[in-house]
Write an enzyme that holds these catalytic residues in place. Structure first.
Site, PDB file in Angstrom:
ATOM      1  N   LYS A  22       0.842  -1.211   0.000  1.00 18.34           N
ATOM      2  CA  LYS A  22       0.000   0.000   0.000  1.00 18.34           C
ATOM      3  C   LYS A  22       0.871   1.252   0.000  1.00 18.34           C
ATOM      4  CE  LYS A  22      -1.910   1.654   4.031  1.00 18.34           C
ATOM      5  NZ  LYS A  22      -1.554   3.075   4.178  1.00 18.34           N
ATOM      6  N   ASN A  23       1.819   1.312   0.918  1.00 16.89           N
ATOM      7  CA  ASN A  23       2.597   2.547   1.082  1.00 16.89           C
ATOM      8  C   ASN A  23       3.588   2.790  -0.045  1.00 16.89           C
ATOM      9  OD1 ASN A  23       1.148   2.977   3.345  1.00 16.89           O
ATOM     10  ND2 ASN A  23       2.811   2.611   4.802  1.00 16.89           N
ATOM     11  N   ARG A  92      -5.595  11.113   4.189  1.00 16.95           N
ATOM     12  CA  ARG A  92      -4.561  12.079   4.517  1.00 16.95           C
ATOM     13  C   ARG A  92      -3.356  11.977   3.586  1.00 16.95           C
ATOM     14  NH1 ARG A  92       0.005  12.529   6.565  1.00 16.95           N
ATOM     15  NH2 ARG A  92       0.499  14.351   7.792  1.00 16.95           N
ATOM     16  N   CYS A 116      -5.874  13.011  12.760  1.00 20.08           N
ATOM     17  CA  CYS A 116      -6.481  11.732  12.425  1.00 20.08           C
ATOM     18  C   CYS A 116      -6.455  10.866  13.674  1.00 20.08           C
ATOM     19  CB  CYS A 116      -5.775  11.071  11.250  1.00 20.08           C
ATOM     20  SG  CYS A 116      -4.271  10.244  11.713  1.00 20.08           S
ATOM     21  N   ARG A 121      -0.615  14.601  13.121  1.00 18.15           N
ATOM     22  CA  ARG A 121      -0.049  14.408  11.785  1.00 18.15           C
ATOM     23  C   ARG A 121       0.105  15.700  10.968  1.00 18.15           C
ATOM     24  NH1 ARG A 121      -1.692   8.556   9.498  1.00 18.15           N
ATOM     25  NH2 ARG A 121       0.395   8.730   8.669  1.00 18.15           N
ATOM     26  N   PRO A 122       0.958  16.604  11.406  1.00 18.23           N
ATOM     27  CA  PRO A 122       1.170  17.849  10.656  1.00 18.23           C
ATOM     28  C   PRO A 122       1.897  17.613   9.325  1.00 18.23           C
ATOM     29  CG  PRO A 122       2.709  17.702  12.495  1.00 18.23           C
ATOM     30  CD  PRO A 122       1.844  16.478  12.567  1.00 18.23           C
ATOM     31  N   ILE A 123       1.934  18.645   8.463  1.00 20.01           N
ATOM     32  CA  ILE A 123       2.691  18.536   7.200  1.00 20.01           C
ATOM     33  C   ILE A 123       3.698  19.677   7.094  1.00 20.01           C
ATOM     34  CG2 ILE A 123       1.021  17.179   5.840  1.00 20.01           C
ATOM     35  CD1 ILE A 123       0.182  19.905   4.550  1.00 20.01           C
ATOM     36  N   ASP A 124       4.109  20.213   8.258  1.00 16.29           N
ATOM     37  CA  ASP A 124       5.043  21.345   8.254  1.00 16.29           C
ATOM     38  C   ASP A 124       6.350  21.018   7.528  1.00 16.29           C
ATOM     39  OD1 ASP A 124       5.236  19.578  10.516  1.00 16.29           O
ATOM     40  OD2 ASP A 124       6.839  20.848  11.270  1.00 16.29           O
ATOM     41  N   LEU A 125       6.829  19.784   7.657  1.00 15.19           N
ATOM     42  CA  LEU A 125       8.109  19.427   7.007  1.00 15.19           C
ATOM     43  C   LEU A 125       7.964  19.407   5.487  1.00 15.19           C
ATOM     44  CD1 LEU A 125       9.212  16.524   9.402  1.00 15.19           C
ATOM     45  CD2 LEU A 125      10.047  18.872   9.390  1.00 15.19           C
ATOM     46  N   ASP A 304       4.011   0.790  12.257  1.00 14.74           N
ATOM     47  CA  ASP A 304       2.811   0.136  11.724  1.00 14.74           C
ATOM     48  C   ASP A 304       2.642  -1.301  12.232  1.00 14.74           C
ATOM     49  OD1 ASP A 304       2.144   2.408  10.393  1.00 14.74           O
ATOM     50  OD2 ASP A 304       2.729   1.714   8.405  1.00 14.74           O
ATOM     51  N   ILE A 326       6.952   7.158  17.296  1.00 14.72           N
ATOM     52  CA  ILE A 326       6.691   7.877  16.034  1.00 14.72           C
ATOM     53  C   ILE A 326       5.401   8.697  16.102  1.00 14.72           C
ATOM     54  CG2 ILE A 326       6.450   7.641  13.511  1.00 14.72           C
ATOM     55  CD1 ILE A 326       9.180   6.665  14.529  1.00 14.72           C
ATOM     56  N   ARG A 396      -9.236  -0.222   4.135  1.00 12.25           N
ATOM     57  CA  ARG A 396      -8.374   0.816   3.532  1.00 12.25           C
ATOM     58  C   ARG A 396      -7.022   0.240   3.121  1.00 12.25           C
ATOM     59  NH1 ARG A 396      -6.801   5.177   7.322  1.00 12.25           N
ATOM     60  NH2 ARG A 396      -5.195   5.099   5.749  1.00 12.25           N
TER      61      ARG A 396
HETATM   62  C1  UD1 Z   1       4.037   6.893   6.488  1.00  7.28           C
HETATM   63  C2  UD1 Z   1       3.183   5.663   6.270  1.00  7.28           C
HETATM   64  C3  UD1 Z   1       2.588   5.195   7.593  1.00  7.28           C
HETATM   65  C4  UD1 Z   1       3.696   4.993   8.623  1.00  7.28           C
HETATM   66  C5  UD1 Z   1       4.567   6.241   8.729  1.00  7.28           C
HETATM   67  C6  UD1 Z   1       5.774   6.055   9.636  1.00  7.28           C
HETATM   68  C7  UD1 Z   1       2.336   5.989   4.026  1.00  7.28           C
HETATM   69  C8  UD1 Z   1       1.165   6.274   3.159  1.00  7.28           C
HETATM   70  N1  UD1 Z   1       2.110   6.001   5.338  1.00  7.28           N
HETATM   71  O1  UD1 Z   1       3.181   7.922   6.958  1.00  7.28           O
HETATM   72  O2  UD1 Z   1       1.904   3.966   7.362  1.00  7.28           O
HETATM   73  O3  UD1 Z   1       3.104   4.741   9.886  1.00  7.28           O
HETATM   74  O4  UD1 Z   1       5.073   6.600   7.428  1.00  7.28           O
HETATM   75  O5  UD1 Z   1       6.532   4.972   9.235  1.00  7.28           O
HETATM   76  O6  UD1 Z   1       3.421   5.723   3.556  1.00  7.28           O
HETATM   77  N2  UD1 Z   1       5.613  14.665  10.982  1.00  7.28           N
HETATM   78  C9  UD1 Z   1       5.674  16.012  11.292  1.00  7.28           C
HETATM   79  N3  UD1 Z   1       5.651  16.918  10.270  1.00  7.28           N
HETATM   80  C10 UD1 Z   1       5.552  16.536   8.967  1.00  7.28           C
HETATM   81  C11 UD1 Z   1       5.494  15.169   8.653  1.00  7.28           C
HETATM   82  C12 UD1 Z   1       5.516  14.257   9.689  1.00  7.28           C
HETATM   83  O7  UD1 Z   1       5.756  16.389  12.465  1.00  7.28           O
HETATM   84  O8  UD1 Z   1       5.532  17.417   8.094  1.00  7.28           O
HETATM   85  C13 UD1 Z   1       5.613  13.659  12.071  1.00  7.28           C
HETATM   86  C14 UD1 Z   1       4.302  12.890  12.115  1.00  7.28           C
HETATM   87  O9  UD1 Z   1       3.317  13.585  12.833  1.00  7.28           O
HETATM   88  C15 UD1 Z   1       4.720  11.609  12.786  1.00  7.28           C
HETATM   89  C16 UD1 Z   1       6.137  11.396  12.272  1.00  7.28           C
HETATM   90  O10 UD1 Z   1       6.584  12.675  11.811  1.00  7.28           O
HETATM   91  O11 UD1 Z   1       4.728  11.769  14.167  1.00  7.28           O
HETATM   92  C17 UD1 Z   1       6.255  10.380  11.156  1.00  7.28           C
HETATM   93  O12 UD1 Z   1       5.484  10.767  10.068  1.00  7.28           O
HETATM   94  P1  UD1 Z   1       5.831  10.379   8.562  1.00  7.28           P
HETATM   95  O13 UD1 Z   1       7.090   9.603   8.510  1.00  7.28           O
HETATM   96  O14 UD1 Z   1       5.716  11.615   7.740  1.00  7.28           O
HETATM   97  O15 UD1 Z   1       4.630   9.417   8.224  1.00  7.28           O
HETATM   98  P2  UD1 Z   1       3.679   9.429   6.957  1.00  7.28           P
HETATM   99  O16 UD1 Z   1       4.453   9.716   5.728  1.00  7.28           O
HETATM  100  O17 UD1 Z   1       2.485  10.277   7.268  1.00  7.28           O
END
Ligand code: UD1
Length: 421
Positions: A22-23, A92, A116, A121-125, A304, A326, A396
């Site tokens: 999936k990922n 998301r 969620c 789960r922010p997207i600031d990065l 996961d 995480i 899903r």
């Molecule tokens: C992906 C996987 C998910 C897995 C996760 C961690 C997909 C579709 N999903 O999710 O199944 O559990 O990796 O292995 O591939 N964070 C921030 N700011 C950001 C982005 C992330 O603070 O801009 C934080 C998140 O809140 C979280 C951590 O970083 O606490 C890890 O997130 P991330 O590695 O980005 O996970 P996803 O890509 O969302």
């Protein structure tokens, strides 16, 4: 409303074929936009999340044609650059379209994904990295608009090795001018799969699987066909259900190299594991031993698998300690396991699990994708019947889940509770 009815106390025995990841499939589907042409994908899992990705592609002007195990995606007529809010809210990870749209068309509009069930789960990065690449970002009433005249390669140092941010930067940088270097990149196998796919298309990406990824911008890409790698979390799930039930399983069409910490921990808990090429055979002990787990970015123990291992450890001998590093809120499902007789207490990031002799069937709810699966595996090993609501979460991410479980001896039925009443 979909529900599972599971009659428990079943010992797992048999073989299972693992589906495509999936990922891995999600960012690769988004990446097909970069080509503005035709891509043929094999081994895409037929699950709700990939269907949502196809729906978004259709809304953007793409065409998706399914023929058995083959999916042909035509992105030559993409003429919209906005990810519909309602689809963004449902999934998301659709934020991954942003990198491709901005990379190809220098424009992307999407809404804030928001929280969620496993945390904020922010997207600031993602956004900070886009800005580093010279992309302008405007936020307006929850909508984010990204645009620029051109993308120029830059050095980006991620504060945390975020999987999604790493993928979005790669996608935005493929057609950029110059070189983009990501430091502290996520090292997950799904990023290697994305690199392999993009390079087959004609991109120039190096270093995926390490913490430094270098992307040399290219001018043009070509049509390709690609086979998505096997799902490592589905692999781990089936190994764990066999281990918890005291059974035996052969997991086929998988890649054991992607789940080394999972295999190590199953062995530590007392399982016998034999690996041959793309096949993993597991024989469970009569009683599992308690173990300790800490989730970490890859190559550490995957977050996961945390819920699924915790569920398995409720029946182990002794006390297990699980630490979730995480996500901030990934223990909701433990309340449901406690209703089934599990002895779990949570203190911040830590779950303390005291092994018990037996779990009991109950009426429970799936709380999220992996938490839902954790409850399913508990129900398979519990005495009596369990009814699990909110199965939509599980669908899903798992292809033919109940059929695969039935084939290895589980008494599971999917019912539509609305139709039942
Ligand atoms: C992906 C996987 C998910 C897995 C996760 C961690 C997909 C579709 N999903 O999710 O199944 O559990 O990796 O292995 O591939 N964070 C921030 N700011 C950001 C982005 C992330 O603070 O801009 C934080 C998140 O809140 C979280 C951590 O970083 O606490 C890890 O997130 P991330 O590695 O980005 O996970 P996803 O890509 O969302």
């Amino acid at each position: 409303m979909l529900e599972y009815i599971i009659k428990g106390s079943k010992k797992i025995q048999g073989e299972v074929n693992i589906s495509g990841s999936k990922n891995s499939a999600l960012p690769i589907i988004a990446a097909t936009i970069l080509n503005a042409g035709k891509t043929t994908l094999y081994n895409v899992p037929n699950i709700h999340d990939t269907k949502m990705m196809f729906e978004i592609l259709n809304k953007l002007g793409g065409k998706v044609n399914k023929k058995a195990n083959k999916i042909i995606i035509d992105t030559s007529n993409i003429d919209k650059y906005e990810i519909p809010e309602e689809l963004m809210r449902q999934m998301r990870s659709s934020v991954i379209f942003a990198g491709s749209l901005i990379g190809k068309y220098k424009k992307a509009i999407f809404s804030y994904p928001g929280g969620c069930d496993i945390g904020t789960r922010p997207i600031d990065l993602h956004l900070k990295s886009f800005e580093k690449l010279g992309i302008n970002i405007t936020k307006n009433y929850g909508n984010i608009t990204c645009n620029c005249d051109k993308i120029i390669g830059e050095k980006i140092n991620l504060d945390f090795p975020s999987v999604g941010a790493t993928e979005n930067i790669i996608l935005a940088a493929i057609l950029a001018e110059g070189t983009t270097k990501i430091e502290n990149a996520a090292r997950e196998p799904e990023i290697v799969d994305l690199q392999n796919f993009l390079n087959k298309m004609g991109a120039n990406v190096k270093g995926a699987g390490t913490s430094q990824i270098i992307i040399e911008g290219v001018k043009k890409l070509k049509d390709v066909s690609y086979n998505i790698m096997p799902d490592r979390i589905e692999t781990g799930t089936f190994l764990c259900v066999a281990a918890m039930s005291g059974g035996e399983i052969i997991v086929k069409n998988t890649n054991s190299n992607h789940i080394i910490p999972v295999i190590d921990k199953l062995e530590e808990a007392g399982c016998k594991i034999d690996i041959q090429n793309s096949k993993i055979e597991l024989k469970a002990p009569k009683k599992l031993k308690a173990i300790n787990i800490k989730t970490m970015p890859y190559p550490g123990f995957p977050t996961d698998m945390q819920q699924i291992f915790a569920s398995m450890l409720t029946l182990a001998k002794g006390t297990s300690i699980v630490v979730e590093n995480i996500f901030e809120n990934r223990y909701k499902y433990t309340q449901e396991l406690i209703r089934m007789g599990a002895k779990i207490s949570i203190e911040g990031k830590t779950a303390i699990i005291k092994g018990t002799r037996r779990l009991y069937g109950a009426n429970v709810k799936a709380t999220d994708l992996r938490g839902g699966v954790a409850i399913v595996i508990a129900a398979i090993c519990a005495k009596g019947t369990t009814r699990i609501e909110n199965i939509e979460y599980i669908l899903r991410g798992y292809e033919k889940f109940e059929q695969k479980l039935q084939n290895i001896g589980v008494d599971i039925e999917l019912v539509n509770s609305k139709l039942e009443k």
